[in-house]
Design an enzyme around this catalytic site. Structure first.
Site, PDB file in Angstrom:
ATOM      1  N   LYS A  13       0.837  -1.197   0.000  1.00  0.00           N
ATOM      2  CA  LYS A  13       0.000   0.000   0.000  1.00  0.00           C
ATOM      3  C   LYS A  13       0.869   1.243   0.000  1.00  0.00           C
ATOM      4  O   LYS A  13       1.597   1.518   0.965  1.00  0.00           O
ATOM      5  CB  LYS A  13      -0.898   0.048   1.241  1.00  0.00           C
ATOM      6  CG  LYS A  13      -1.909   1.198   1.140  1.00  0.00           C
ATOM      7  CD  LYS A  13      -2.616   1.471   2.448  1.00  0.00           C
ATOM      8  CE  LYS A  13      -1.904   2.492   3.304  1.00  0.00           C
ATOM      9  NZ  LYS A  13      -1.791   3.830   2.679  1.00  0.00           N
TER      10      LYS A  13
ATOM     11  N   GLU B  40      10.586   0.956  10.053  1.00  0.00           N
ATOM     12  CA  GLU B  40      11.574   1.996   9.773  1.00  0.00           C
ATOM     13  C   GLU B  40      10.861   3.307  10.054  1.00  0.00           C
ATOM     14  O   GLU B  40       9.966   3.703   9.323  1.00  0.00           O
ATOM     15  CB  GLU B  40      12.039   1.878   8.320  1.00  0.00           C
ATOM     16  CG  GLU B  40      13.393   2.498   8.106  1.00  0.00           C
ATOM     17  CD  GLU B  40      13.296   3.942   7.686  1.00  0.00           C
ATOM     18  OE1 GLU B  40      13.296   4.805   8.603  1.00  0.00           O
ATOM     19  OE2 GLU B  40      13.204   4.213   6.492  1.00  0.00           O
TER      20      GLU B  40
ATOM     21  N   GLU C 252      10.655  15.213  15.692  1.00  0.00           N
ATOM     22  CA  GLU C 252      10.907  15.178  14.257  1.00  0.00           C
ATOM     23  C   GLU C 252      10.007  16.219  13.583  1.00  0.00           C
ATOM     24  O   GLU C 252       8.783  16.135  13.672  1.00  0.00           O
ATOM     25  CB  GLU C 252      10.589  13.783  13.715  1.00  0.00           C
ATOM     26  CG  GLU C 252      10.832  13.645  12.227  1.00  0.00           C
ATOM     27  CD  GLU C 252      10.582  12.226  11.706  1.00  0.00           C
ATOM     28  OE1 GLU C 252       9.543  11.640  12.034  1.00  0.00           O
ATOM     29  OE2 GLU C 252      11.444  11.736  10.961  1.00  0.00           O
TER      30      GLU C 252
ATOM     31  N   CYS D 118      13.453  10.708   6.640  1.00  0.00           N
ATOM     32  CA  CYS D 118      13.508  10.114   7.976  1.00  0.00           C
ATOM     33  C   CYS D 118      14.890  10.294   8.596  1.00  0.00           C
ATOM     34  O   CYS D 118      15.016  10.454   9.799  1.00  0.00           O
ATOM     35  CB  CYS D 118      13.123   8.654   7.933  1.00  0.00           C
ATOM     36  SG  CYS D 118      14.013   7.724   6.692  1.00  0.00           S
TER      37      CYS D 118
HETATM   38  P1  NAI Z   1       1.976   7.896   8.752  1.00  0.00           P
HETATM   39  O1  NAI Z   1       2.918   7.118   9.573  1.00  0.00           O
HETATM   40  O2  NAI Z   1       0.610   8.110   9.268  1.00  0.00           O
HETATM   41  O3  NAI Z   1       1.819   7.213   7.314  1.00  0.00           O
HETATM   42  C1  NAI Z   1       2.701   6.295   6.727  1.00  0.00           C
HETATM   43  C2  NAI Z   1       1.934   5.190   6.022  1.00  0.00           C
HETATM   44  O4  NAI Z   1       1.186   4.439   6.973  1.00  0.00           O
HETATM   45  C3  NAI Z   1       0.886   5.659   5.003  1.00  0.00           C
HETATM   46  O5  NAI Z   1       0.840   4.750   3.935  1.00  0.00           O
HETATM   47  C4  NAI Z   1      -0.412   5.593   5.791  1.00  0.00           C
HETATM   48  O6  NAI Z   1      -1.546   5.435   4.987  1.00  0.00           O
HETATM   49  C5  NAI Z   1      -0.189   4.368   6.635  1.00  0.00           C
HETATM   50  N1  NAI Z   1      -0.977   4.322   7.871  1.00  0.00           N
HETATM   51  C6  NAI Z   1      -1.483   5.356   8.593  1.00  0.00           C
HETATM   52  N2  NAI Z   1      -2.136   4.903   9.665  1.00  0.00           N
HETATM   53  C7  NAI Z   1      -2.044   3.559   9.644  1.00  0.00           C
HETATM   54  C8  NAI Z   1      -2.525   2.524  10.491  1.00  0.00           C
HETATM   55  N3  NAI Z   1      -3.209   2.782  11.583  1.00  0.00           N
HETATM   56  N4  NAI Z   1      -2.235   1.247  10.163  1.00  0.00           N
HETATM   57  C9  NAI Z   1      -1.523   0.963   9.069  1.00  0.00           C
HETATM   58  N5  NAI Z   1      -1.065   1.892   8.219  1.00  0.00           N
HETATM   59  C10 NAI Z   1      -1.321   3.174   8.502  1.00  0.00           C
HETATM   60  O7  NAI Z   1       2.647   9.298   8.423  1.00  0.00           O
HETATM   61  P2  NAI Z   1       1.947  10.651   7.942  1.00  0.00           P
HETATM   62  O8  NAI Z   1       0.645  10.850   8.612  1.00  0.00           O
HETATM   63  O9  NAI Z   1       1.948  10.664   6.483  1.00  0.00           O
HETATM   64  O10 NAI Z   1       2.961  11.743   8.497  1.00  0.00           O
HETATM   65  C11 NAI Z   1       2.915  12.173   9.840  1.00  0.00           C
HETATM   66  C12 NAI Z   1       4.308  12.382  10.386  1.00  0.00           C
HETATM   67  O11 NAI Z   1       4.984  11.147  10.421  1.00  0.00           O
HETATM   68  C13 NAI Z   1       5.213  13.287   9.570  1.00  0.00           C
HETATM   69  O12 NAI Z   1       5.069  14.602   9.880  1.00  0.00           O
HETATM   70  C14 NAI Z   1       6.568  12.780   9.943  1.00  0.00           C
HETATM   71  O13 NAI Z   1       6.999  13.358  11.122  1.00  0.00           O
HETATM   72  C15 NAI Z   1       6.353  11.310  10.167  1.00  0.00           C
HETATM   73  N6  NAI Z   1       6.747  10.499   9.008  1.00  0.00           N
HETATM   74  C16 NAI Z   1       7.952   9.909   9.028  1.00  0.00           C
HETATM   75  C17 NAI Z   1       8.372   9.171   7.955  1.00  0.00           C
HETATM   76  C18 NAI Z   1       9.694   8.525   7.968  1.00  0.00           C
HETATM   77  O14 NAI Z   1      10.115   7.978   6.958  1.00  0.00           O
HETATM   78  N7  NAI Z   1      10.394   8.552   9.063  1.00  0.00           N
HETATM   79  C19 NAI Z   1       7.570   9.022   6.746  1.00  0.00           C
HETATM   80  C20 NAI Z   1       6.282   9.667   6.836  1.00  0.00           C
HETATM   81  C21 NAI Z   1       5.915  10.378   7.927  1.00  0.00           C
END
Ligand code: NAI
Ligand code: MG
Length: 783
Positions: free
Chosen positions: A183, A257, A388, A291
């Site tokens: 996904k 990750e 972050e 990240c």
């Molecule tokens: P997120 O962690 O919510 O989303 C990442 C992925 O997980 C997306 O595909 C999303 O649809 C999915 N997801 C969301 N909730 C889920 C759940 N309950 N179960 C399974 N999958 C789920 O990140 P988001 O909302 O896009 O960004 C929020 C913050 O997270 C950012 O501001 C940043 O600080 C951090 N982030 C960090 C990343 C990294 O690579 N370290 C990447 C993206 C976000």
């Protein structure tokens, strides 16, 4: 002179979108599905706010269909030879190469990142990843003879590197023989859909790869699906923690990750101009939505002013604007919600005392942009130094000595990456092992390669993507434990001895910091022999005893700096001393567990051999030297995890305990051990062996009592970095759930029965791997 615009044409991408009428279904079982009842959502171009396409939201029934397709495709895909799978991966790499411009433009449109980055960094890394893993597929049978794939796996990725993170997930999964449901993030589904189309063009068998789109709820349905054998997740620590808790009740493999707050350390003897260019790549690469972004500048006080002023001069020259303009340094932020988050954190930083300096150029009127920002005078405990931000915001702090730099660098819940800048390689290589992070870049930053495992320490998650260790995350051992683990029922004393046994007056104490200590509770618990007679008493350890034991184990961290040779010597000494007391242990085991003399002798003898094995492996679980496509090397070092809490099995109480303790010690970890409750005396006898074997104080600590109760305290303790639990399904689920706070690296038997006498299952390199984590140290060379 200023740059004139050098726009890349988006036509190719728009043609492709039009071919699909800018509306996409789900890619399941090799076909596009557009369920009539499913909801749709739009994906937009962050640089303009314009809609690019409508995308289908997968609900429960679609997730079920996709998982079913992956499950059904697995046996055939797994039955192919490594060479046959290699051909598919190779074909994917070629096909992406052929369409690289389309991929680069589409990625830039959907995400808002610059074409310069998608074209020169993301897409080449994606191609390299598939070629590299075609190689792992080709050599799978010879490189991983003891392993098999997991089955259908679920993969959830974020929006910051949509295609790159897709490749990091899909390439090893397919190479190892798994099938996939992936996904992409809701903000950036398009390159994943194009990728699905490419897979169908090269004739990848239906069901081997399924791409489903949707928001977090879709991801959540995948996480809870019983037929997915693994979840690989990249994203926020918050969702990572949730996923860990939601999978605690299953034997799903999990790699996470997560976020970071990576330090960028500049020593006074650094080449400052290079360091400043490095900073640009560290924090303004991909608008800081990385990240492993070098978001915390730690600069030595003597050069701080110089660095800040040169940095401002350099920042002023950054070009921010249309991502498709080839001369832009920075593009758009992914979405207004993220921009607001960045803005709020920057304001909070100012409130907390930071001084702000921002890029003064003109941002485009439309679209979602945020100016490059520098926060100075930041205090190490403030929100912007700890949280972050995930945007183009650098926070800056100063240090005086190398030790202070290390302390500040490690003053974070995260541990993904670090950059170290100094012209003194001795100093850099001295500092690198002290940083609690998965990657250290010396005089460089944000370097990635398919051969070098990438992943974090602490709350940045666990598991590695890339290289040999990344492949192991998609494989399991052929000889896996089977059968259900049962705790032995506690016996009560039924046979009273007529003669008073003076042995019994002695309550075996706890063993903390090399001292025999009374339990805090002041209470003891009876241990009963197989024949119903009282064997002795053990201390009833509690929360406070665990706290003391963890403190002692943390203080003993010098054990990891003891040379592997010396650690091996001490292990040999333990074996020798156990052998000297072999009769004593044999008698203890016979009486306690009721096994025959022959079986008891076998357990003691196997224990001695097992100690020898780990003494042997102590100086042989060495790292690798990667040769990524740069002028430099990446040293993959196997490092200990830190303090590991171990909950021992009931059965084979001596051998079971040593099978867990020894690999942990051999790798340089320190341990808090909770022995089997019914047979705890076998463990307390063992501390006499430890006392005579030169094991430094605090390296092994033993707390007796109720395994579930003490195990839970260990699981929740933030100064424990790893947790190994043997127990029932319920005990394992509890351990996983309660240890999510600081994201302990966890191993459990998943409620299965291990055979402690089976060398393949219960000893060897796999255990050394469990007791360690890989750190990659990147060292460029040349002038
Ligand atoms: P997120 O962690 O919510 O989303 C990442 C992925 O997980 C997306 O595909 C999303 O649809 C999915 N997801 C969301 N909730 C889920 C759940 N309950 N179960 C399974 N999958 C789920 O990140 P988001 O909302 O896009 O960004 C929020 C913050 O997270 C950012 O501001 C940043 O600080 C951090 N982030 C960090 C990343 C990294 O690579 N370290 C990447 C993206 C976000
Ligand atoms: Mg988008």
């Amino acid at each position: 002179m200023d740059y004139s615009p050098a726009p890349e044409s988006p036509d190719l991408a728009f043609e492709w979108l039009q071919k699909h009428k800018a509306g996409f279904g789900l890619f399941i079982n090799g076909k596009w599905h557009k369920p009539k009842t499913a909801k749709v959502f739009k994906t937009v171009n962050p640089a303009s706010g314009q809609k690019l396409a409508a995308v289908t939201e997968a609900g429960k029934s679609e997730v079920d269909t996709a998982v079913k397709a992956a499950k059904l495709a697995f046996p055939k895909w797994n039955a192919l030879s490594g060479h046959q799978r290699a051909r598919y991966l190779y074909a994917i790499a070629r096909q992406i190469q052929k369409h690289s411009r389309l991929f680069a433009v589409l990625e830039s449109l959907d995400n808002g990142k610059t074409i310069r980055e998608t074209r020169d960094i993301d897409i080449p890394l994606v191609i390299r990843h598939f070629y590299h893993h075609a190689g792992w597929a080709q050599t799978l049978e010879s490189e991983f003879p003891e392993h098999t794939p997991l089955g259908a796996v679920g993969q959830i990725i974020p929006w910051n590197f949509p295609l790159m993170l897709l490749s990091w997930k899909i390439a090893p999964a397919l190479a190892a023989g798994n099938t996939v449901v992936l996904k992409p993030a809701e903000f950036t589904p398009l390159t994943a859909l194009l990728f699905a189309e490419i897979c169908s063009q090269i004739g990848l068998p239906p069901g081997v790869l399924n791409v489903i789109t949707g928001p977090g709820e879709t991801g959540s349905l995948m996480v809870k699906h019983p037929d997915l054998k693994k979840i690989a997740f990249t994203g926020s620590t918050e969702i990572g923690r949730l996923i860990r808790e939601q999978t605690a009740n299953s034997d799903k493999k999990l790699t996470l990750e997560l976020g970071g707050k990576s330090p960028f350390i500049v020593f006074e003897d650094a080449d400052l101009d290079s360091a400043i260019e490095g900073l640009v790549d560290a924090i303004w690469f991909n608008q800081g939505q990385v990240c492993c972004a070098g978001s915390r500048l730690l600069v030595q006080e003597s050069v701080a002013e110089k660095v800040t002023s040169r940095l401002k001069t350099r920042m002023a020259k950054l070009r921010v604007g249309d991502p498709l303009d080839k001369s832009m340094d920075m593009g758009a932020i992914i979405a207004p919600i993220q921009k607001k988050r960045i803005q709020k954190l920057v304001e909070l930083g100012q409130k907390e005392g930071a001084e702000i300096w921002q890029w003064q150029g003109k941002l485009p009127e439309q679209g979602c942009y945020f100016p490059p920002t520098l926060l100075t005078n930041v205090s190490p405990a403030s929100t912007v130094a700890q949280t972050e931000i995930f945007g183009p915001v650098l926070t800056s702090m100063t240090f005086r000595t190398p030790d202070e730099a290390v302390m500040l660098a490690n003053n974070s819940a995260y541990g993904l990456a670090a950059s170290v800048w100094s012209e003194n390689i001795n100093q850099s290589l001295h500092v690198a092992p002290k940083l609690k992070v998965g990657v250290v870049w010396i005089n460089c930053t944000n370097q990635f390669d398919a051969s070098a495992g990438f992943g974090g320490y602490r709350e940045s998650g666990y598991g590695r993507e890339g290289g040999h260790e990344g492949m192991l995350e998609y494989l399991k051992q052929k000889n896996e434990p089977s059968g259900t683990y049962k705790r032995l029922a506690l016996k009560s004393v039924t046979k009273h001895s007529k003669t008073l046994n003076t042995e019994l007056d002695r309550t075996a104490k706890l063993y903390i910091g090399a001292k025999q200590t009374r339990p805090d509770s002041g209470y003891s618990l009876p241990v009963v022999n197989a024949d119903g007679s009282l064997a002795g008493e053990i201390g009833h350890g509690n929360r406070k005893d665990i706290r003391n034991a963890v403190e002692a184990a943390n203080k003993a961290s010098g054990w990891q700096s003891v040379t592997p040779h010396s650690r091996a010597q001490i292990l040999y000494f333990i074996a020798e001393n156990l052998e000297t007391r072999a009769d004593e242990f044999r008698n203890r085991l016979m009486k306690l567990t009721g096994v025959s003399g022959k079986q008891a002798v076998l357990e003691v003898e196997t224990s001695v051999k097992r100690i020898f094995t780990y003494a042997a492996l102590a100086d042989k679980h060495e790292g690798l030297i990667h040769q990524p496509p740069m002028r430099g090397l990446a040293l993959a070092l196997n490092e200990p995890i830190g303090v590991i809490g171990i909950v021992c099995p009931d059965e084979s109480p001596l051998l079971g305990m040593l099978s867990l303790l020894l690999p942990a010690l051999a790798m340089g970890n320190t341990v808090v051990l909770i022995p089997s409750r019914p047979f705890a005396l076998a463990a307390t006898d063992f501390y006499q062996v430890l006392e005579t074997s030169d094991v430094p104080s605090g390296v092994v600590n033993i707390v007796t009592g109720d395994a579930l109760e003490l195990g839970t305290v260990l699981a929740k303790h933030d100064d424990v970095a790893g947790l190994w639990v043997t127990g029932t399904t319920e005990e394992c689920a509890n351990a996983k759930k309660f240890s999510s706070g600081n994201m302990k690296i966890i191993w459990t038997n998943d409620g299965k029965q291990l055979d402690w006498f089976d060398n393949q299952q219960s000893e060897g390199r796999e255990w050394m791997r469990r007791a360690s984590q890989v750190k990659n140290v990147w060292i460029p060379y040349g002038e």
